[in-house]
Scaffold this active site. Structure first.
Site, PDB file in Angstrom:
ATOM      1  N   GLY A  16      22.429  51.496 112.478  1.00 53.41           N
ATOM      2  CA  GLY A  16      22.626  52.142 113.774  1.00 53.41           C
ATOM      3  C   GLY A  16      21.433  52.155 114.707  1.00 53.41           C
ATOM      4  O   GLY A  16      21.276  53.095 115.491  1.00 53.41           O
ATOM      5  N   ASN A  18      20.999  50.117 117.301  1.00 58.93           N
ATOM      6  CA  ASN A  18      21.540  50.009 118.665  1.00 58.93           C
ATOM      7  C   ASN A  18      22.197  51.322 119.089  1.00 58.93           C
ATOM      8  O   ASN A  18      22.081  51.732 120.249  1.00 58.93           O
ATOM      9  CB  ASN A  18      22.543  48.860 118.755  1.00 58.93           C
ATOM     10  CG  ASN A  18      21.838  47.531 118.944  1.00 58.93           C
ATOM     11  OD1 ASN A  18      21.273  47.276 119.993  1.00 58.93           O
ATOM     12  ND2 ASN A  18      21.832  46.709 117.900  1.00 58.93           N
ATOM     13  N   MET A  94      31.128  46.161 111.582  1.00 58.31           N
ATOM     14  CA  MET A  94      31.358  44.919 110.849  1.00 58.31           C
ATOM     15  C   MET A  94      32.826  44.710 110.468  1.00 58.31           C
ATOM     16  O   MET A  94      33.137  44.277 109.363  1.00 58.31           O
ATOM     17  CB  MET A  94      30.465  44.881 109.601  1.00 58.31           C
ATOM     18  CG  MET A  94      28.975  44.972 109.912  1.00 58.31           C
ATOM     19  SD  MET A  94      28.413  43.714 111.090  1.00 58.31           S
ATOM     20  CE  MET A  94      28.427  42.273 110.028  1.00 58.31           C
ATOM     21  N   LEU A  97      38.385  43.186 114.958  1.00 56.71           N
ATOM     22  CA  LEU A  97      39.464  44.005 115.510  1.00 56.71           C
ATOM     23  C   LEU A  97      40.621  43.096 115.924  1.00 56.71           C
ATOM     24  O   LEU A  97      40.396  41.996 116.456  1.00 56.71           O
ATOM     25  CB  LEU A  97      38.943  44.804 116.701  1.00 56.71           C
ATOM     26  CG  LEU A  97      37.909  45.865 116.311  1.00 56.71           C
ATOM     27  CD1 LEU A  97      37.157  46.368 117.538  1.00 56.71           C
ATOM     28  CD2 LEU A  97      38.569  47.025 115.568  1.00 56.71           C
ATOM     29  N   ASN A 111      30.636  44.916 123.063  1.00 54.43           N
ATOM     30  CA  ASN A 111      30.019  44.525 121.786  1.00 54.43           C
ATOM     31  C   ASN A 111      28.641  43.955 122.073  1.00 54.43           C
ATOM     32  O   ASN A 111      28.400  43.390 123.139  1.00 54.43           O
ATOM     33  CB  ASN A 111      30.867  43.453 121.102  1.00 54.43           C
ATOM     34  CG  ASN A 111      30.292  43.021 119.764  1.00 54.43           C
ATOM     35  OD1 ASN A 111      29.882  43.860 118.960  1.00 54.43           O
ATOM     36  ND2 ASN A 111      30.240  41.725 119.510  1.00 54.43           N
ATOM     37  N   HIS A 113      25.946  41.200 120.467  1.00 51.12           N
ATOM     38  CA  HIS A 113      25.892  40.089 119.509  1.00 51.12           C
ATOM     39  C   HIS A 113      24.472  39.515 119.530  1.00 51.12           C
ATOM     40  O   HIS A 113      23.916  39.278 120.611  1.00 51.12           O
ATOM     41  CB  HIS A 113      26.908  39.015 119.898  1.00 51.12           C
ATOM     42  CG  HIS A 113      26.928  37.868 118.944  1.00 51.12           C
ATOM     43  ND1 HIS A 113      27.443  37.979 117.671  1.00 51.12           N
ATOM     44  CD2 HIS A 113      26.461  36.602 119.056  1.00 51.12           C
ATOM     45  CE1 HIS A 113      27.296  36.821 117.044  1.00 51.12           C
ATOM     46  NE2 HIS A 113      26.711  35.972 117.860  1.00 51.12           N
ATOM     47  N   ASP A 149      33.561  37.384 119.137  1.00 53.37           N
ATOM     48  CA  ASP A 149      32.305  37.136 119.856  1.00 53.37           C
ATOM     49  C   ASP A 149      32.526  36.351 121.152  1.00 53.37           C
ATOM     50  O   ASP A 149      31.761  35.444 121.499  1.00 53.37           O
ATOM     51  CB  ASP A 149      31.280  36.422 118.959  1.00 53.37           C
ATOM     52  CG  ASP A 149      30.866  37.288 117.778  1.00 53.37           C
ATOM     53  OD1 ASP A 149      30.861  38.519 117.921  1.00 53.37           O
ATOM     54  OD2 ASP A 149      30.553  36.739 116.714  1.00 53.37           O
ATOM     55  N   GLU A 178      17.909  43.646 122.075  1.00 47.95           N
ATOM     56  CA  GLU A 178      19.205  44.334 121.986  1.00 47.95           C
ATOM     57  C   GLU A 178      19.081  45.775 122.464  1.00 47.95           C
ATOM     58  O   GLU A 178      19.914  46.282 123.221  1.00 47.95           O
ATOM     59  CB  GLU A 178      19.713  44.323 120.541  1.00 47.95           C
ATOM     60  CG  GLU A 178      20.043  42.935 120.020  1.00 47.95           C
ATOM     61  CD  GLU A 178      20.599  42.971 118.600  1.00 47.95           C
ATOM     62  OE1 GLU A 178      21.363  43.891 118.274  1.00 47.95           O
ATOM     63  OE2 GLU A 178      20.245  42.074 117.810  1.00 47.95           O
TER      64      GLU A 178
END
Ligand code: GRF
Length: 219
Positions: A16, A18, A94, A97, A111, A113, A149, A178
Protein backbone atom coordinates in the site's frame (compact mmCIF):
# COMPACT_ATOMS: atom_id res chain seq x y z
CA UNK A 1 -16.74 28.20 -0.05
CA UNK A 2 -16.33 24.52 0.66
CA UNK A 3 -15.71 22.44 -2.43
CA UNK A 4 -17.47 19.05 -2.30
CA UNK A 5 -14.83 16.36 -2.23
CA UNK A 6 -15.35 13.15 -4.19
CA UNK A 7 -15.78 10.15 -1.91
CA UNK A 8 -13.01 7.81 -3.02
CA UNK A 9 -12.15 4.21 -2.20
CA UNK A 10 -8.72 2.66 -2.63
CA UNK A 11 -8.49 -1.04 -3.46
CA UNK A 12 -5.32 -2.78 -2.33
CA UNK A 13 -3.82 -6.25 -2.01
CA UNK A 14 -0.42 -5.65 -0.41
CA UNK A 15 1.92 -3.08 1.12
CA UNK A 16 0.00 0.00 0.00
CA UNK A 17 2.68 2.58 -0.70
CA UNK A 18 0.57 4.18 -3.45
CA UNK A 19 -2.37 4.14 -1.04
CA UNK A 20 -0.22 6.01 1.47
CA UNK A 21 0.65 8.63 -1.15
CA UNK A 22 -3.06 9.12 -1.88
CA UNK A 23 -3.93 9.32 1.83
CA UNK A 24 -1.23 11.97 2.34
CA UNK A 25 -2.56 14.09 -0.51
CA UNK A 26 -6.14 13.73 0.67
CA UNK A 27 -5.18 14.82 4.18
CA UNK A 28 -5.25 18.35 2.78
CA UNK A 29 -8.86 19.61 3.08
CA UNK A 30 -8.40 21.47 -0.22
CA UNK A 31 -7.68 18.23 -2.11
CA UNK A 32 -10.70 17.38 -4.29
CA UNK A 33 -11.01 13.76 -3.13
CA UNK A 34 -11.53 12.37 0.35
CA UNK A 35 -10.61 8.77 1.07
CA UNK A 36 -13.79 7.22 2.42
CA UNK A 37 -12.64 3.60 2.47
CA UNK A 38 -9.73 1.25 1.84
CA UNK A 39 -10.68 -2.26 0.72
CA UNK A 40 -8.37 -5.26 0.48
CA UNK A 41 -9.11 -8.58 -1.18
CA UNK A 42 -6.31 -10.10 0.93
CA UNK A 43 -7.03 -10.53 4.64
CA UNK A 44 -4.26 -9.00 6.75
CA UNK A 45 -2.67 -7.03 3.88
CA UNK A 46 -0.17 -4.54 5.40
CA UNK A 47 -2.02 -1.67 3.68
CA UNK A 48 -5.04 -2.26 5.95
CA UNK A 49 -3.08 -1.50 9.12
CA UNK A 50 -1.54 1.59 7.53
CA UNK A 51 -4.97 2.89 6.53
CA UNK A 52 -6.46 2.18 9.94
CA UNK A 53 -3.51 3.97 11.60
CA UNK A 54 -4.36 7.00 9.45
CA UNK A 55 -7.94 6.87 10.71
CA UNK A 56 -9.43 5.59 7.46
CA UNK A 57 -12.27 3.05 7.39
CA UNK A 58 -11.17 -0.33 6.08
CA UNK A 59 -12.88 -3.47 4.80
CA UNK A 60 -11.77 -6.86 3.56
CA UNK A 61 -13.59 -8.64 0.76
CA UNK A 62 -11.72 -11.92 0.42
CA UNK A 63 -12.01 -13.22 -3.13
CA UNK A 64 -11.38 -16.76 -1.90
CA UNK A 65 -14.50 -16.60 0.26
CA UNK A 66 -16.72 -16.08 -2.78
CA UNK A 67 -17.89 -18.59 -5.35
CA UNK A 68 -16.44 -17.02 -8.46
CA UNK A 69 -15.47 -13.61 -9.75
CA UNK A 70 -18.98 -12.27 -10.12
CA UNK A 71 -19.94 -13.06 -6.51
CA UNK A 72 -16.71 -11.44 -5.30
CA UNK A 73 -17.27 -8.33 -7.40
CA UNK A 74 -20.91 -8.02 -6.31
CA UNK A 75 -19.78 -8.11 -2.67
CA UNK A 76 -17.10 -5.52 -3.41
CA UNK A 77 -19.57 -3.32 -5.26
CA UNK A 78 -22.00 -3.48 -2.33
CA UNK A 79 -19.31 -2.45 0.16
CA UNK A 80 -18.38 0.52 -2.05
CA UNK A 81 -21.96 1.66 -2.62
CA UNK A 82 -22.87 1.30 1.07
CA UNK A 83 -20.10 3.82 1.80
CA UNK A 84 -21.35 6.25 -0.82
CA UNK A 85 -18.17 5.86 -2.85
CA UNK A 86 -18.02 7.88 -6.08
CA UNK A 87 -14.50 7.10 -7.34
CA UNK A 88 -12.33 4.01 -7.00
CA UNK A 89 -8.52 3.86 -7.20
CA UNK A 90 -6.77 0.54 -7.74
CA UNK A 91 -3.42 0.67 -5.97
CA UNK A 92 -1.56 -2.61 -6.14
CA UNK A 93 -4.88 -4.46 -6.36
CA UNK A 94 -3.93 -7.86 -7.74
CA UNK A 95 -7.25 -9.07 -9.13
CA UNK A 96 -8.43 -8.71 -12.70
CA UNK A 97 -11.84 -7.09 -12.74
CA UNK A 98 -14.54 -8.33 -15.10
CA UNK A 99 -16.31 -6.11 -17.65
CA UNK A 100 -19.37 -6.16 -15.37
CA UNK A 101 -17.52 -4.35 -12.55
CA UNK A 102 -15.57 -2.09 -14.90
CA UNK A 103 -18.81 -0.95 -16.59
CA UNK A 104 -20.52 -0.29 -13.26
CA UNK A 105 -17.67 2.11 -12.44
CA UNK A 106 -17.26 3.46 -15.95
CA UNK A 107 -14.97 6.52 -15.98
CA UNK A 108 -14.84 6.36 -12.15
CA UNK A 109 -12.19 3.66 -11.81
CA UNK A 110 -8.46 4.48 -11.94
CA UNK A 111 -5.41 2.23 -11.94
CA UNK A 112 -1.68 2.77 -11.63
CA UNK A 113 0.61 0.62 -13.71
CA UNK A 114 4.41 0.54 -13.34
CA UNK A 115 5.26 1.15 -17.01
CA UNK A 116 4.70 3.69 -19.73
CA UNK A 117 1.55 2.23 -21.25
CA UNK A 118 0.79 0.95 -23.79
CA UNK A 119 4.24 -0.62 -23.38
CA UNK A 120 4.63 -3.48 -20.92
CA UNK A 121 1.11 -4.34 -19.91
CA UNK A 122 0.97 -7.11 -17.32
CA UNK A 123 3.57 -8.22 -14.79
CA UNK A 124 7.38 -7.93 -14.43
CA UNK A 125 7.44 -4.57 -16.16
CA UNK A 126 10.85 -3.47 -14.84
CA UNK A 127 12.64 -6.67 -15.85
CA UNK A 128 11.02 -6.49 -19.28
CA UNK A 129 12.00 -2.83 -19.76
CA UNK A 130 15.61 -3.73 -18.89
CA UNK A 131 15.58 -6.79 -21.15
CA UNK A 132 14.34 -4.64 -24.04
CA UNK A 133 17.09 -2.08 -23.45
CA UNK A 134 14.68 0.81 -22.83
CA UNK A 135 16.33 4.14 -22.06
CA UNK A 136 13.16 5.58 -20.57
CA UNK A 137 10.71 3.79 -18.30
CA UNK A 138 8.03 4.98 -15.95
CA UNK A 139 4.49 4.72 -14.66
CA UNK A 140 0.98 5.45 -15.87
CA UNK A 141 -2.32 6.33 -14.22
CA UNK A 142 -5.23 5.43 -16.47
CA UNK A 143 -8.98 5.09 -16.47
CA UNK A 144 -9.80 1.39 -16.33
CA UNK A 145 -11.42 -0.31 -19.29
CA UNK A 146 -12.32 -3.98 -19.63
CA UNK A 147 -9.04 -4.86 -21.34
CA UNK A 148 -6.19 -5.33 -18.84
CA UNK A 149 -3.88 -2.32 -18.31
CA UNK A 150 -5.67 -0.29 -20.95
CA UNK A 151 -7.76 2.84 -20.92
CA UNK A 152 -7.50 6.61 -21.26
CA UNK A 153 -4.22 7.88 -19.78
CA UNK A 154 -4.56 10.59 -17.12
CA UNK A 155 -0.91 10.99 -16.15
CA UNK A 156 2.49 9.49 -16.84
CA UNK A 157 5.89 9.98 -15.31
CA UNK A 158 9.22 8.83 -16.67
CA UNK A 159 12.68 8.02 -15.41
CA UNK A 160 15.91 7.48 -17.29
CA UNK A 161 17.14 3.91 -17.27
CA UNK A 162 20.74 3.90 -16.01
CA UNK A 163 23.51 1.58 -17.17
CA UNK A 164 23.89 0.10 -13.70
CA UNK A 165 20.19 -0.43 -13.08
CA UNK A 166 18.86 -3.68 -11.75
CA UNK A 167 15.19 -4.57 -11.56
CA UNK A 168 15.19 -3.37 -7.93
CA UNK A 169 16.91 -0.01 -8.46
CA UNK A 170 14.70 0.75 -11.44
CA UNK A 171 11.57 -0.31 -9.54
CA UNK A 172 12.48 2.02 -6.66
CA UNK A 173 12.82 5.07 -8.94
CA UNK A 174 9.61 4.23 -10.79
CA UNK A 175 7.81 3.80 -7.46
CA UNK A 176 8.78 7.35 -6.48
CA UNK A 177 7.23 8.50 -9.76
CA UNK A 178 4.08 6.51 -9.00
CA UNK A 179 3.75 8.29 -5.68
CA UNK A 180 4.03 11.65 -7.44
CA UNK A 181 1.64 11.05 -10.32
CA UNK A 182 -1.19 9.14 -8.64
CA UNK A 183 -2.25 11.99 -6.32
CA UNK A 184 -2.04 14.42 -9.26
CA UNK A 185 -4.13 12.17 -11.48
CA UNK A 186 -6.77 11.59 -8.82
CA UNK A 187 -6.99 15.35 -8.24
CA UNK A 188 -7.54 15.93 -11.95
CA UNK A 189 -10.33 13.35 -12.13
CA UNK A 190 -11.98 14.21 -8.79
CA UNK A 191 -12.05 17.93 -9.57
CA UNK A 192 -13.59 17.34 -12.99
CA UNK A 193 -10.58 18.92 -14.69
CA UNK A 194 -9.84 15.71 -16.59
CA UNK A 195 -12.23 15.28 -19.49
CA UNK A 196 -12.33 11.87 -21.11
CA UNK A 197 -12.79 11.82 -24.87
CA UNK A 198 -12.29 8.36 -26.30
CA UNK A 199 -8.74 7.36 -25.39
CA UNK A 200 -7.69 10.99 -24.84
CA UNK A 201 -7.89 12.75 -21.51
CA UNK A 202 -7.83 16.51 -21.86
CA UNK A 203 -7.26 18.83 -18.94
CA UNK A 204 -9.67 21.73 -18.68
CA UNK A 205 -8.04 25.14 -18.97
CA UNK A 206 -7.16 26.65 -15.66
CA UNK A 207 -6.95 23.37 -13.77
CA UNK A 208 -4.85 24.05 -10.72
CA UNK A 209 -2.96 20.77 -10.93
CA UNK A 210 -0.47 20.72 -13.75
CA UNK A 211 -1.14 18.03 -16.35
CA UNK A 212 2.44 18.15 -17.63
CA UNK A 213 4.11 14.77 -17.87
CA UNK A 214 6.65 14.32 -15.15
CA UNK A 215 10.19 13.66 -16.24
CA UNK A 216 12.15 12.77 -13.18
CA UNK A 217 15.91 13.30 -13.47
CA UNK A 218 18.11 10.35 -12.65
CA UNK A 219 20.00 10.32 -9.39
C1 GRF B 1 2.90 -0.68 -7.73
O1 GRF B 1 4.11 -0.76 -8.43
C2 GRF B 1 1.75 -0.50 -8.68
O2 GRF B 1 2.09 0.25 -9.79
C3 GRF B 1 1.48 -1.92 -9.08
O3 GRF B 1 1.65 -2.68 -7.92
C4 GRF B 1 2.56 -2.00 -7.05
C5 GRF B 1 1.84 -1.79 -5.76
O4 GRF B 1 2.67 -1.21 -4.79
N1 GRF B 1 0.18 -2.03 -9.68
P1 GRF B 1 2.04 -0.56 -3.49
O5 GRF B 1 1.15 -1.63 -2.84
O6 GRF B 1 1.26 0.63 -3.89
O7 GRF B 1 3.21 -0.24 -2.63
Amino acid sequence: MTIPRKRTAILVSGRGSNMTALLSAAADPAYPAEIALVVSNVPGAPALDKAAAAGIATATVDHRAHAGRRAFEEALDTVLRDKGVELVCLAGFMRLLTPWFVERWHDRLLNIHPALLPAFKGLDTHARALAEGCKIHGATVHVVRAEMDAGPIVAQGAVAVLDGDTEDTLAARVLAVEHAIYPRALALVASGAAQIDGMRVRIRDGASTSPDPLLVPAG
